[in-house]
Design an enzyme around this catalytic site. Structure first.
Site, PDB file in Angstrom:
ATOM      1  N   ASP A 164      35.963  62.010  22.309  1.00  0.00           N
ATOM      2  CA  ASP A 164      34.483  61.802  22.239  1.00  0.00           C
ATOM      3  C   ASP A 164      33.832  61.999  20.736  1.00  0.00           C
ATOM      4  OD1 ASP A 164      32.507  60.392  23.086  1.00  0.00           O
ATOM      5  OD2 ASP A 164      31.824  61.743  24.513  1.00  0.00           O
TER       6      ASP A 164
ATOM      7  N   CYS B 195       3.878  84.516  46.243  1.00  0.00           N
ATOM      8  CA  CYS B 195       3.070  85.652  46.880  1.00  0.00           C
ATOM      9  C   CYS B 195       1.327  85.797  45.927  1.00  0.00           C
ATOM     10  CB  CYS B 195       3.529  86.935  46.503  1.00  0.00           C
ATOM     11  SG  CYS B 195       3.559  87.470  44.765  1.00  0.00           S
TER      12      CYS B 195
ATOM     13  N   CYS C 102       1.835  83.626  40.947  1.00  0.00           N
ATOM     14  CA  CYS C 102       3.001  83.399  41.714  1.00  0.00           C
ATOM     15  C   CYS C 102       2.772  82.311  42.710  1.00  0.00           C
ATOM     16  CB  CYS C 102       3.622  84.840  42.178  1.00  0.00           C
ATOM     17  SG  CYS C 102       5.260  84.406  43.031  1.00  0.00           S
TER      18      CYS C 102
ATOM     19  N   TYR D  43      44.776  58.607  14.920  1.00  0.00           N
ATOM     20  CA  TYR D  43      45.373  57.883  16.065  1.00  0.00           C
ATOM     21  C   TYR D  43      45.822  56.544  15.663  1.00  0.00           C
ATOM     22  CZ  TYR D  43      40.473  56.366  16.793  1.00  0.00           C
ATOM     23  OH  TYR D  43      39.191  55.714  16.441  1.00  0.00           O
TER      24      TYR D  43
ATOM     25  N   CYS E 294       6.411  87.324  37.805  1.00  0.00           N
ATOM     26  CA  CYS E 294       5.433  87.462  38.799  1.00  0.00           C
ATOM     27  C   CYS E 294       5.232  89.059  38.816  1.00  0.00           C
ATOM     28  CB  CYS E 294       6.185  86.934  40.129  1.00  0.00           C
ATOM     29  SG  CYS E 294       5.320  87.799  41.643  1.00  0.00           S
TER      30      CYS E 294
ATOM     31  N   GLU F  64      47.334  59.547  24.889  1.00  0.00           N
ATOM     32  CA  GLU F  64      46.831  60.644  24.027  1.00  0.00           C
ATOM     33  C   GLU F  64      45.274  60.938  24.867  1.00  0.00           C
ATOM     34  OE1 GLU F  64      45.375  60.031  19.932  1.00  0.00           O
ATOM     35  OE2 GLU F  64      46.394  57.846  20.274  1.00  0.00           O
TER      36      GLU F  64
ATOM     37  N   LYS G 234      39.135  55.656  31.410  1.00  0.00           N
ATOM     38  CA  LYS G 234      37.983  56.451  31.284  1.00  0.00           C
ATOM     39  C   LYS G 234      37.839  57.528  32.229  1.00  0.00           C
ATOM     40  CE  LYS G 234      34.817  55.459  28.585  1.00  0.00           C
ATOM     41  NZ  LYS G 234      34.417  55.022  27.510  1.00  0.00           N
TER      42      LYS G 234
ATOM     43  N   LYS H 240      41.472  60.730  24.721  1.00  0.00           N
ATOM     44  CA  LYS H 240      40.330  59.929  24.013  1.00  0.00           C
ATOM     45  C   LYS H 240      39.450  60.895  23.830  1.00  0.00           C
ATOM     46  CE  LYS H 240      37.767  55.460  23.967  1.00  0.00           C
ATOM     47  NZ  LYS H 240      36.346  56.180  23.434  1.00  0.00           N
TER      48      LYS H 240
ATOM     49  N   CYS I 275       6.274  90.758  46.810  1.00  0.00           N
ATOM     50  CA  CYS I 275       6.468  89.206  46.769  1.00  0.00           C
ATOM     51  C   CYS I 275       7.658  88.897  47.565  1.00  0.00           C
ATOM     52  CB  CYS I 275       6.729  88.797  45.361  1.00  0.00           C
ATOM     53  SG  CYS I 275       7.195  87.118  45.056  1.00  0.00           S
TER      54      CYS I 275
END
Ligand code: JCF
Length: 669
Positions: free
Chosen positions: A120, A414, A411, A228, A429, A116, A317, A118, A435
């Site tokens: 978390d 530019c 900026c 489980y 900007c 099955e 894992k 696992k 730019c």
């Protein structure tokens, strides 16, 4: 007030119905009635219990949220310790695990393993006496945990009373409480909206939600439990195998994992591992590996334990999705619309299957929420295929020379002023197409697949062409010479010819692609198409007023204003005129004012189609006036489900939305 027999029977009937619907919905993922019907039954039960308080019992479906918040959790000593699992990190570890078992059992047959995913989450223990849930506890250190009975009672996939019969008088059921990915995303979005610190991952969110002294808070978080294993069993017995026992739990009303499977030998385990790794991103919950257990319980007993872990089980894992690294610097990138975005330069780290050396920090609010300084150690997370994210600063590790992140007033490309409009999270900007960064992004967007689709004009080449001064805007693309292109790094005569060919080919386009390619703020692919169909010609869109624009379905005042101000700027019109002069052209659209067959209906396409791509299916639907969305909601008219349709199909069925297979879809067309 005396309670009539009729009322007692009605209450019992309502509880039975509600428990059954609850089971179908939360445990089997297979709802039996619409939500509205469930709500009606629940309201009726609440009303009767309100009138006759003597009828209220602790296992009534109305009693999931207990009374007063607790002052503290009490400790629970587990009668049977809750074990941990040994880990396997590769195929060799798995082969060793299997070999140890075969040797110990002196078996000459392949071992049968129950497999099955696992989950978390947080390991918990549920104690049922005579079928009634009497206690829920966290695993804690395996010996002692905390009593979280009030909180587990709020979780809908945990029955307050076991169903059916045949369960032992006293049974302890173990499993994992977790938060589904979608609930985690929604919770964090809300935290962000409220300016609260988000949770790092679904596991922390589940832990935080379970560790509430006020069970009303737990009740508001969408947690699930998946079982489980079994601990104490008294006054009854289980089946001969692990999987059969879990199926018993399922019949008594508990959720078990739908991916559970039985395989033979280590080869079977490895194949299962690979199949789950492939499914991982699509599963609705987070997993960090798979668990293998010797399926036969008598064999489990013979194998026994070493210290705190069973010899008969192992967790194989997956590579980690979170890692620790350092922020070397924070730089600021300028996007197509001038948005200035902070980006963390990281000490490279292998996480979620790739080496990550940058992570977006979105905006200054995010940096403030994280409390991030340059030099900090941070947790970087890359789950699924999403872009890596800095999720937490490890403040204990902050070096003395850590520096604060300073947002630039000008900026970085530019040197124009950076301005932040009130109510907007992003700062921009103000240089516009002066730019270079914005120019580069505008050209990349113009060349992109859904815009003008210029093959061979990648991001790096655009940047180099701008840096070399060969192009300043999108119209300049069509004046590039073969010699200029071939002189660029990694470009040969052949690739120069290919690019010239692609540029020539891009001149024949569609109005909607052209409108999209202009990169007007908030005008995505869909809006570009809507505008083209509504106005038919570029000039009509160019000259449209805000009022004319918002009269178009799905065009709001913000987009309308962006469109009008885009066409108010002389240099935008100059570039458009240059493009047309270079030969960029498209057929005008005959605006059809009559409603089309699927006008206004929203479709969602999922799974794999065999006769056409999803993109082609979308084109066909759009041509009939339909809308096509990426997610199923109450507003969806119909779901087109191809092969291997998954969560969207399930959701559509839950919401009672019409579903068509490919065959039916083609018939409809
Ligand atoms: O899904 C899990 N996180 C998980 C943990 C599944 C299992 O079957 C486990 C477990 C921890 C211990 N089984 C044991 C014995």
């Amino acid at each position: 007030m005396p309670v009539s027999e009729d009322i007692i029977q009605r209450v019992e009937r309502l509880r039975e119905e509600l428990d059954k619907h609850n089971y179908r919905y939360y445990v089997m993922d297979d709802p039996s009635v619409p939500d509205a019907e469930y709500d009606r039954l629940m309201n009726e039960l609440k009303a009767i219990e309100g009138e006759y308080p003597s009828l209220v019992v602790p296992d009534s479906p109305t009693q999931r949220v207990g009374g007063e918040p607790l002052a503290a959790f009490t400790q629970v000593t587990h009668e049977m310790p809750m074990l941990s699992l040994d880990n396997a990190f590769n195929e060799d570890d798995m082969a060793d695990f299997n070999r140890r078992i075969i040797e110990r059992l002196a078996s000459d047959e392949e071992i049968e393993y129950a497999c099955e995913p696992k989950l978390d989450g947080i390991a918990v223990s549920l104690l049922y006496e005579n079928g009634y849930l009497v206690r829920g506890a966290t695993r804690g250190d395996g010996e002692t945990g905390e009593d979280i009975t009030q909180n587990v009672r709020t979780i809908n996939s945990i029955p307050l009373k076991l169903m059916g019969n045949g369960f032992p008088e006293r049974i302890e059921i173990r499993g994992e409480i977790y938060m589904p990915k979608s609930s985690f995303d929604a919770l964090n979005k809300e935290a962000e909206r409220l300016g609260n610190k988000p949770f790092v991952n679904p596991r922390n969110a589940a832990a935080g939600s379970l560790r509430q002294l006020d069970s009303k808070i737990t009740a508001s978080r969408n947690l699930e439990m998946c079982c489980y294993s079994v601990g104490i069993v008294e006054g009854g017995s289980l089946k001969e195998t692990h999987t059969d026992s879990l199926h018993c739990l399922n019949q008594w009303g508990l959720r078990i994992n739908a991916e559970m499977k039985v395989v033979k030998g280590v080869a079977g385990c490895l194949e299962y591992y690979r199949s789950i790794a492939e499914k991982r991103n699509g599963l609705p919950y987070e997993i960090d590996g798979v668990v293998f257990k010797v399926n036969n319980l008598a064999l489990q007993q013979r194998l026994g334990f070493v210290s705190r872990a069973p010899r008969w089980a192992i967790a194989h894992k997956f590579p980690a999705q979170e890692e620790l690294t350092e922020v070397l610097d924070v730089e600021f990138q300028v996007g197509r619309t001038g948005a200035v975005t902070p980006v963390a330069r990281l000490k490279p780290v292998f996480v979620g299957g790739v080496t990550v050396s940058n992570a977006t920090l979105h905006n200054m609010d995010e940096i403030e929420r994280l409390g991030l300084m340059i030099g900090d150690s941070v947790i970087v997370r890359r789950a699924g295929d999403v872009i890596p994210k800095v999720v937490k600063v490890v403040e204990e590790k902050r070096p003395d020379n850590a520096r604060p992140v300073l947002f630039p007033s000008h900026c970085p490309v530019c040197e124009s002023e950076v301005v932040q409009l009130e109510g907007e999270a992003v700062a921009r900007c103000s240089g516009g197409l002066f730019c270079a960064a914005q120019r580069k992004e505008a050209i990349k967007h113009y060349a992109s697949r859904k815009a003008m689709d210029i093959d061979g004009l990648g991001d790096k080449l655009v940047e180099a062409l701008v840096d070399e001064g060969h192009i300043k805007n999108v119209a300049d693309l069509y004046t590039l010479s073969r010699y200029q292109i071939a002189s660029m790094e990694r470009m040969a005569e052949k690739s120069a010819d290919n690019l010239l060919g692609a540029l020539e080919k891009s001149k024949k386009t569609k109005l909607s692609s052209f409108i999209y390619s202009l990169g007007i703020r908030e005008v995505g692919e869909t809006t570009a198409r809507t505008l083209s169909n509504a106005f038919g010609t570029l000039d009509k869109i160019r000259n449209a007023t805000v009022n004319e624009l918002i009269a178009v379905q799905d065009v709001g005042p913000i987009v309308a204003n962006h469109i009008v101000s885009f066409f108010e700027q002389a240099h935008n019109n100059e570039i458009i005129d240059q493009l047309v002069a270079e030969g960029v052209s498209w057929p005008d659209i005959v605006v059809d004012t009559a409603d089309k067959a699927l006008q206004g209906k929203t479709f969602v396409i999922t799974g794999t189609l065999s006769q056409m791509t999803r993109e082609e299916a979308k084109e066909k639907l759009l041509a009939l006036g339909a809308k096509v969305s990426g997610s199923v909601s109450k507003k969806t008219y119909c779901l087109i489900a191809g092969e291997a349709a998954g969560s969207k199909l399930k959701k559509a069925e839950e919401l009672g939305i019409k579903v068509m297979n490919e065959h039916e879809f083609i018939d409809m067309l």
